[in-house]
Scaffold this motif. Sequence first.
Motif, PDB file in Angstrom:
ATOM      1  N   SER A  71      44.127  37.419  33.319  1.00 21.38           N
ATOM      2  CA  SER A  71      44.700  36.375  34.168  1.00 21.38           C
ATOM      3  C   SER A  71      46.095  36.746  34.638  1.00 21.38           C
ATOM      4  N   MET A  95      38.851  28.732  33.454  1.00 21.49           N
ATOM      5  CA  MET A  95      38.366  29.857  34.242  1.00 21.49           C
ATOM      6  C   MET A  95      37.303  29.402  35.249  1.00 21.49           C
ATOM      7  N   GLN A 143      45.308  27.394  33.365  1.00 19.07           N
ATOM      8  CA  GLN A 143      44.795  28.604  32.717  1.00 19.07           C
ATOM      9  C   GLN A 143      45.445  28.873  31.365  1.00 19.07           C
ATOM     10  N   SER A 149      39.057  27.775  38.016  1.00 13.12           N
ATOM     11  CA  SER A 149      39.672  28.785  38.881  1.00 13.12           C
ATOM     12  C   SER A 149      38.710  29.270  39.951  1.00 13.12           C
ATOM     13  N   PHE A 173      36.642  35.639  37.660  1.00 18.17           N
ATOM     14  CA  PHE A 173      36.970  34.453  36.864  1.00 18.17           C
ATOM     15  C   PHE A 173      35.724  33.879  36.191  1.00 18.17           C
TER      16      PHE A 173
END
Length: 531
Positions: free
Chosen positions: A298, A359, A382, A362, A500
Motif C-alpha cells: 500500500s 482493500m 487503509q 480501495s 488491491f
Amino acid sequence: MSSSALTLDQDIWRPKYNPWLIAVVVALAAFMEVLDTSIANVALPYMAGSLGASNDQSTWVLTSYLVSNAIILPISGWLAGTLGRKRFFMACLGIFTVSSLLCGVAPSLEVLLLFRVLQGAGGGGLQPMAQAILADTFPPQERGLAFALYGITAIMAPTIGPTLGGWITFNYSWRWIFFINIPVGIATWFLVRRFVEDPPYLSRLKAAGVKLDYIGIAFLALGIGALQVLLDKGQEDDWFGSHFITTLVVVAAVCLISLVVWEWFQKAPIIDVRMFKSFNFASSCLMMFTLGILLFSSLVLMPQFLQTLLGYTSQLAGLALSAGGVVLLIEMPIMGQLTTKLQARYLIAFGWLALSIAMFYSTKRIDLQISFQAAVLLRIVQVIGLGFLFVPITLVAYIGIAPEKNNAVAGIVNFMRNMGSSVGTSLVTTLIARRSQFHQGRLVQYAGPDNPNFQNSANGLAQYFAHSGLSTHEAQARAYASIYRGLQAQAASLAYIDTFMVLCVGAAIMFLLTFALKKNDPGGGGRVAVD
C-alpha cells in the motif's frame, strides 16, 4: 541451566533504570534504521546523476542494503547470544553510524554500494535487538504497551521516509539523507551504553560458549542474498525470461532448503528452525510476513498511483499519505492498552477483517477522477487495520516461548516482516506491469476503425486540435496519441484495482487463520490462557 530456572530468573530480574527510558532509547535506534530502508528511494535519480551512473545501476543502492540487512536479521539472536546483546547492539549502532558517514562522502557508485552493504549489516541487528530488549525489560503485563512504541517506529518510519527523503534531497543534497543518521547514531550509542543492560540469563548463555556454524552461515548468506536480489530485480529483468533471475531462483531454493535441514540437526543453530514446530510461532511469522506485504504494497501503490496517473508531485503524494501516519500514531498506544484487556487473537482478527474491507473499498474508490481529499480518506481507511495487527502479532509470537529464546524470536519475526516488504514491493510492481498489459490488450479492441464511438472521439479531438492551429495530419496524429494515452491510463487504473483485490483476498485468508491461534492471558503477555 533449565528452561524453568531461566524463566524464574527472568521473572525476578528488573532493569536498574526506568523501562520507558530504555524503550525510548532503543526505539530511536530502530526508527533510524527502518527510516533508512525507505528514505533513499526518491533520491536514486539524484545519486545516479551525481555519481555518473544510470538509473538502473542506482537501484543497487537499495538492493545492496536490503541484501546485507536480510542476512543479519535472522541470525541476530545467535550473534546476541554469542557476543552479548548489549555489546552486539552497540556494535551494530557503531557500524551503522560510521557507514552512514562513509555513504555520505562516497565519491563513486561502487564505493557507495560497498558502504551500503556495511550499513545494511549494521542496521540488521538494530530492529530485532530493540524488540528483544523491550520484551525482557518490561513485565509481561506491560509488554503490549512496549511493543506499541516499537510498532510506531516500524510502521511510521517507512511512511515518512520517502517524503522526508524527497524534501532533504530537493532542498539540500542526497548526501544529507545519510548525514542525518550521524548525530542520532552517536547520541543513541552513548544512551544505550549508559542505560541498557543484559539480563542474567544472557550472561550465562554467553559464558556457555557457542560453536561457529560456518556451513549454516554460508547457506544463509547465499540463499537470502539470492532471494533478495531476485525479488528486487525480477520484474526489471522479466523474471524467468532472464537466465540471471532463473539462476538466482535455483540458488535461493537449494540454499534455503539446505539451511533448514542443516539447522534442524544442529545443537547450537544460528537460526533455531525448531521453533517453527510451535503452531503459534509459525502462524505469527506467516502473519508478520503478510503484514509486511500489505504494509509496503500500500505504501508503494498509493504514491505511485497519485504520481504516475494523476500527476502529483512526490511532496503532494507524501502529504496524502501523512494523514494515515497520524492515525497510526494515535492508534498504536491504544492498541498497547487493549492488549492488556482483550485476547491478542481477537484484536488480530479485527485488524485483518478491517484491512480486507479497506482493500476491497480501495477497488471501488480508485479511479482517475479521485480528489486529494478522497485519496487522504482512502489512506486513512487503509491504515486502520494495520494498527490492530502489528502489536498483537508481535505479542502472539512470544506466547509459550521461553525467555532465553527472546532474541531468536525477535530476529526471525523482524526478518519475516522485512522479507514480506520485499515480496510486497516486487508483487505490486509485477502485478501493475502485467495487469496493465492485459487490460490494455482488452481496451485496444474497442479502439479500432470499425468502432463508431472511437471514430467520433478521434474526429472530435482532431477538429479541436485543428482549430488550435495544427495541420489536418498533425491534428489527426495528436488525436490518436491523446486517445492512446487515455487508454493506457485506464488500463493502469484497472491494474491497480486488480492489485488491491489480491491484497484483499490475502488479508481475508489471514483473518480465517487467526482463530487457530492459542488464547493468551491479556494481562500476562506471553503466557497461554488456561481454559
